[in-house]
Scaffold this active site. Structure first.
Site, PDB file in Angstrom:
ATOM      1  N   CYS A   1       0.880  -1.178   0.000  1.00 49.03           N
ATOM      2  CA  CYS A   1       0.000   0.000   0.000  1.00 49.03           C
ATOM      3  C   CYS A   1       0.907   1.215   0.000  1.00 49.03           C
ATOM      4  O   CYS A   1       1.744   1.370   0.897  1.00 49.03           O
ATOM      5  CB  CYS A   1      -0.904  -0.013   1.229  1.00 49.03           C
TER       6      CYS A   1
ATOM      7  N   CYS B   1      -5.181   6.848  -2.703  1.00 47.26           N
ATOM      8  CA  CYS B   1      -4.546   5.534  -2.779  1.00 47.26           C
ATOM      9  C   CYS B   1      -3.176   5.732  -3.404  1.00 47.26           C
ATOM     10  O   CYS B   1      -3.069   6.126  -4.574  1.00 47.26           O
ATOM     11  CB  CYS B   1      -5.391   4.580  -3.620  1.00 47.26           C
TER      12      CYS B   1
END
Length: 274
Positions: free
Chosen positions: A76, A211
């Site tokens: 991530c 993101c």
């Protein structure tokens, strides 16, 4: 009941619960359940994901990441900046560090009290502007794996896109099975070398305020398609600013960097029943 110390960090609107697990206070079998409990915004701390800092024999530390629904992800981007700041605050490493993920080794630099620059591994599985069927219409969708898979769709007006509906359709589209994909809707402002990005995240199963790996995929694909130049300025749904730089040579991608905020929101202790 077990008492666990945690940090809550936010990175461009993505928020995470971080735990120092170098002494194995939490067993791996409990990671998914713990992620769902701690990330619950109504009954506990709340967050897009749980990040655990663990020992590594290859680097300064190891990163383990679980989405709020308890599913595992190998990487991530915003989480990577968050764990870098977390490790630095704990004294695990200095301002320059290397950490292990299941997607590869990552290096990072603490630029200030609130900004981290992440040097990512080279992405893979680049596909440009392939046509897929969505509700009996053909859409051009590009894709790239920047640690996790991402689809990129260019639109004229981000505000008119039903992110939940079309993000979900593409995320579970047969073309991307069995793993599925994250989905980024992008408005490119070539004149100002700026991208506006909204992301439907797999595992969260909805739109997040940002993101990191999605912003990275969107930027790299935009550079290849001549919609932007490196370094690319990206504005997320949460209105934060991220910067992505990369080198492109005949669609070969290298020297990928993601820079942006990683801020400690608060710290505390939580009691959980595992």
């Amino acid at each position: 009941m077990k008492s666990i110390e945690f940090y809550k960090l936010t990175a461009a609107g993505n928020d995470f619960v971080l735990i120092d697990n170098r002494k194995n206070i939490i067993l791996e079998k409990d990671f998914p359940v713990l992620a769902k409990k701690l990330c619950d915004r109504r009954y506990c701390i709340g967050g897009d994901g749980l990040i655990l800092l663990e020992n590594s024999t290859k680097a300064d530390f190891r990163m383990r990441y679980y989405n709020s629904d308890g599913s595992y992800a190998s990487m991530c981007g915003n989480g990577g900046r968050s764990i870098s700041m977390f490790a630095y605050k704990l004294g695990v490493c200095g301002k320059n560090m290397k950490f292990e993920t299941d997607a590869g080794l990552i290096t990072a630099e603490i630029k200030s009290d609130t900004v981290v620059n992440l040097a990512l591994y080279n992405p893979k599985d680049l596909v440009l502007e392939e046509e897929i069927d969505i509700e009996n219409k053909k859409y051009k969708v590009s894709s790239l794996n920047t640690g996790v898979p991402h689809a990129v769709v260019y639109v004229d007006d981000l505000e008119k896109v039903d992110i939940q509906k079309y993000g979900n359709i593409i995320r579970f589209h047969k073309h991307y099975q069995p793993e599925g994909t994250n989905v980024n809707f992008v408005k490119a402002d070539k004149e100002n070398n700026t991208l506006f990005v909204r992301t439907y995240e797999r595992g969260v199963e909805g739109e997040t305020l940002a993101c990191g790996t999605g912003v990275t995929a969107s930027s790299i694909i935009s550079v290849i398609l001549n919609k932007a130049k490196s370094p690319v300025h990206v504005i997320t749904r949460g209105k934060d600013n991220l910067y992505v730089s990369c080198s492109i040579d005949n669609n070969n991608i290298s020297n990928v960097f993601l820079e942006g905020p990683a801020i400690v929101a608060f710290t505390g202790t939580v009691k959980v029943d595992l």
